[in-house]
Design a protein around this motif. Sequence first.
Motif, PDB file in Angstrom:
ATOM      1  N   LYS A 232       0.853  -1.254   0.062  1.00 24.71           N
ATOM      2  CA  LYS A 232      -0.132   0.031  -0.038  1.00 24.71           C
ATOM      3  C   LYS A 232       0.861   1.277  -0.100  1.00 24.71           C
TER       4      LYS A 232
ATOM      5  N   PHE B 152      -6.453   5.465  10.154  1.00 24.21           N
ATOM      6  CA  PHE B 152      -6.420   3.826   9.802  1.00 24.21           C
ATOM      7  C   PHE B 152      -5.030   3.435  10.129  1.00 24.21           C
TER       8      PHE B 152
ATOM      9  N   LYS C 269      -2.929  -0.196   8.858  1.00 23.23           N
ATOM     10  CA  LYS C 269      -2.806  -1.167   8.203  1.00 23.23           C
ATOM     11  C   LYS C 269      -1.623  -1.816   7.984  1.00 23.23           C
TER      12      LYS C 269
ATOM     13  N   SER D  48      -9.010  -6.960   4.563  1.00 25.80           N
ATOM     14  CA  SER D  48      -9.074  -5.884   6.012  1.00 25.80           C
ATOM     15  C   SER D  48      -8.316  -6.665   7.112  1.00 25.80           C
TER      16      SER D  48
ATOM     17  N   ILE E 275      -6.325  -4.672   9.909  1.00 26.46           N
ATOM     18  CA  ILE E 275      -6.517  -3.050   9.870  1.00 26.46           C
ATOM     19  C   ILE E 275      -7.745  -2.751  10.896  1.00 26.46           C
TER      20      ILE E 275
ATOM     21  N   GLU F 169      -3.067   6.252   7.697  1.00 25.20           N
ATOM     22  CA  GLU F 169      -3.696   6.842   6.618  1.00 25.20           C
ATOM     23  C   GLU F 169      -4.603   7.945   7.424  1.00 25.20           C
ATOM     24  N   ALA F 170      -4.920   8.894   6.858  1.00 25.55           N
ATOM     25  CA  ALA F 170      -5.855   9.878   7.325  1.00 25.55           C
ATOM     26  C   ALA F 170      -7.164   9.370   6.816  1.00 25.55           C
ATOM     27  N   MET F 171      -8.202   9.890   7.572  1.00 28.08           N
ATOM     28  CA  MET F 171      -9.483   9.871   7.089  1.00 28.08           C
ATOM     29  C   MET F 171     -10.019  11.122   6.571  1.00 28.08           C
TER      30      MET F 171
ATOM     31  N   PRO G 117     -16.652   8.526   3.757  1.00 29.02           N
ATOM     32  CA  PRO G 117     -16.673   8.439   2.408  1.00 29.02           C
ATOM     33  C   PRO G 117     -17.616   7.291   1.930  1.00 29.02           C
TER      34      PRO G 117
ATOM     35  N   GLU H  88     -17.676   4.140  -0.931  1.00 26.39           N
ATOM     36  CA  GLU H  88     -16.735   3.355  -1.282  1.00 26.39           C
ATOM     37  C   GLU H  88     -17.317   2.766  -2.674  1.00 26.39           C
TER      38      GLU H  88
ATOM     39  N   PHE I   7     -22.761  -0.795   3.412  1.00 26.68           N
ATOM     40  CA  PHE I   7     -22.770  -1.659   4.756  1.00 26.68           C
ATOM     41  C   PHE I   7     -22.925  -0.769   5.841  1.00 26.68           C
TER      42      PHE I   7
ATOM     43  N   PHE J 201     -16.391   0.461   9.325  1.00 28.03           N
ATOM     44  CA  PHE J 201     -15.786   0.409   8.001  1.00 28.03           C
ATOM     45  C   PHE J 201     -15.893  -0.948   7.544  1.00 28.03           C
TER      46      PHE J 201
ATOM     47  N   LYS K  21     -17.166  -7.882   4.980  1.00 27.93           N
ATOM     48  CA  LYS K  21     -17.021  -8.596   3.586  1.00 27.93           C
ATOM     49  C   LYS K  21     -17.451  -9.739   3.524  1.00 27.93           C
TER      50      LYS K  21
ATOM     51  N   PHE L  73     -12.371   6.117  -2.488  1.00 27.50           N
ATOM     52  CA  PHE L  73     -13.379   6.498  -1.603  1.00 27.50           C
ATOM     53  C   PHE L  73     -13.564   7.984  -2.287  1.00 27.50           C
TER      54      PHE L  73
ATOM     55  N   ASN M 217      -8.056   4.200  -3.052  1.00 28.10           N
ATOM     56  CA  ASN M 217      -7.749   3.733  -1.850  1.00 28.10           C
ATOM     57  C   ASN M 217      -6.803   2.769  -2.228  1.00 28.10           C
ATOM     58  N   GLU M 218      -6.927   1.865  -3.293  1.00 31.33           N
ATOM     59  CA  GLU M 218      -6.112   0.740  -3.370  1.00 31.33           C
ATOM     60  C   GLU M 218      -6.247  -0.037  -4.834  1.00 31.33           C
TER      61      GLU M 218
HETATM   62  P1  ADP Z   1      -7.885  -4.080   2.190  1.00 33.35           P
HETATM   63  O1  ADP Z   1      -6.513  -4.186   1.265  1.00 33.35           O
HETATM   64  O2  ADP Z   1      -7.683  -5.145   3.259  1.00 33.35           O
HETATM   65  O3  ADP Z   1      -9.161  -4.318   1.405  1.00 33.35           O
HETATM   66  P2  ADP Z   1      -8.276  -1.405   2.435  1.00 33.35           P
HETATM   67  O4  ADP Z   1      -7.225  -0.255   2.333  1.00 33.35           O
HETATM   68  O5  ADP Z   1      -9.131  -1.508   1.378  1.00 33.35           O
HETATM   69  O6  ADP Z   1      -7.718  -2.730   2.838  1.00 33.35           O
HETATM   70  O7  ADP Z   1      -8.993  -1.030   3.692  1.00 33.35           O
HETATM   71  C1  ADP Z   1     -10.277  -1.830   4.225  1.00 33.35           C
HETATM   72  C2  ADP Z   1     -11.475  -1.071   4.447  1.00 33.35           C
HETATM   73  O8  ADP Z   1     -11.290   0.112   5.519  1.00 33.35           O
HETATM   74  C3  ADP Z   1     -11.900  -0.098   3.359  1.00 33.35           C
HETATM   75  O9  ADP Z   1     -12.932  -0.782   2.506  1.00 33.35           O
HETATM   76  C4  ADP Z   1     -12.465   1.231   4.177  1.00 33.35           C
HETATM   77  O10 ADP Z   1     -14.045   0.732   4.562  1.00 33.35           O
HETATM   78  C5  ADP Z   1     -11.623   1.218   5.235  1.00 33.35           C
HETATM   79  N1  ADP Z   1     -10.634   2.228   5.095  1.00 33.35           N
HETATM   80  C6  ADP Z   1      -9.327   2.187   4.787  1.00 33.35           C
HETATM   81  N2  ADP Z   1      -8.501   3.297   4.770  1.00 33.35           N
HETATM   82  C7  ADP Z   1      -9.468   4.039   4.909  1.00 33.35           C
HETATM   83  C8  ADP Z   1      -9.097   5.522   4.905  1.00 33.35           C
HETATM   84  N3  ADP Z   1      -8.066   6.029   4.866  1.00 33.35           N
HETATM   85  N4  ADP Z   1     -10.458   6.267   5.303  1.00 33.35           N
HETATM   86  C9  ADP Z   1     -11.739   5.929   5.594  1.00 33.35           C
HETATM   87  N5  ADP Z   1     -11.808   4.471   5.625  1.00 33.35           N
HETATM   88  C10 ADP Z   1     -10.988   3.627   5.167  1.00 33.35           C
END
Ligand code: ADP
Length: 339
Positions: free
Chosen positions: A122, A166, A168, A175, A178, A204-206, A211, A213, A234, A238, A244, A288, A299-300
């Motif tokens: 990440k 967050f 991670k 998740s 996380i 990571e900042a929120m 947000p 998704e 959902f 988060f 999931k 997001f 995000n990823e």
């Molecule tokens: P993974 O690769 O395990 O899916 P993610 O980075 O997608 O990891 O994070 C999982 C979940 O956590 C996201 O789908 C979201 O709901 C929440 N999340 C992660 N990072 C953030 C963020 N910076 N701001 C808000 N929600 C976040």
Amino acid sequence: VKKRILLLAGGQSGEHEVSLRSARSVLSALPRDQFDVTPVVISPQGRWLAPGDTQRALESGEAQGGGDLVLHRAATAEGYDAVFPLLHGPMGEDGTIQGLLTLAGIPFVGSGVLGSAVSMDKVMTKQVLASAGVPQVAWRLAVRREWQTRPEEVRARAGELGYPLFVKPANLGSSVGISKVNHAGELERALDLAFDLDRRVILEAMTAHKPREVEVGILGNDAPIASPVGELRFDADFYDYETKYTEGRATMHIPAPLPPEVAERVRTLALAAFRALDCAGLARVDFFYVEQTGELFLNEVNTMPGFTTTSMYPKLFEAAGLSYSELVTRLVELALEER
Ligand code: ADP
Ligand code: MG
Ligand code: MG
């Protein structure tokens, strides 16, 4: 003549079971008149299960039995036209298996070593995408040794981002590991958990508002296409592991109810990310979307996204007119394509 396909499933990551579920779907969808498919389950210990054990693992969702180390079986793949490494997370989606298959000289579905490794991490993803001008939330890196020897520095980095934030593991998925950290008092537990699973951790900042998704599928090699945009909704703080994978906890909305220009921006940014990361075959790119401000943050990028018949990635392409079975066929064709 039929193409001989080796379907690898399971694997050594926390996403072992998810992979088995995806593999069951792919196995029954690859058209038998075109493909001769051999599934092999890799146990959580990295063992290559024999056909009987593989069959049992696919049926029960639990891999049992020994076998050779995957490393020692790489040459086995030589008899195949292509490999479908349907593995998620470390030792599967992160370039390691891709390196082994590259050495063995066998085409495979999905991104190569570079795209897989960079997209899995990440932090590395954020660095590459920042240089490609893709918007992302603010973040900081911490490595295990720093947390063990200079925890105050890591705490200070968290403080710079502000709460909630967050934490991670940099190289996982689903998740796993996380945490959402609401205040400084929750930081230690979150970091301990993440560092138990990875040497590298991202903070990571929120965004100011919770947000939405949204996710988009990319399909192709050097001329990739983007699917319609989907949204996940959902009822949880988060999108955690339980949400999931517990039936009925989350709903998919395809197409996502978004202003058309926002959906178009999602697709354009996802394609730019796919190219910047040197992805191939497929990827699901997650964003997001902050409705209140109109901001989008990438995000990823998942280079081997969940692949059951009800997973987001296949559903997105189904909405684009490609059935599940056409999609997996296309992925194998892309693996065999001259690049
Ligand atoms: P993974 O690769 O395990 O899916 P993610 O980075 O997608 O990891 O994070 C999982 C979940 O956590 C996201 O789908 C979201 O709901 C929440 N999340 C992660 N990072 C953030 C963020 N910076 N701001 C808000 N929600 C976040
Ligand atoms: Mg992920
Ligand atoms: Mg995710």
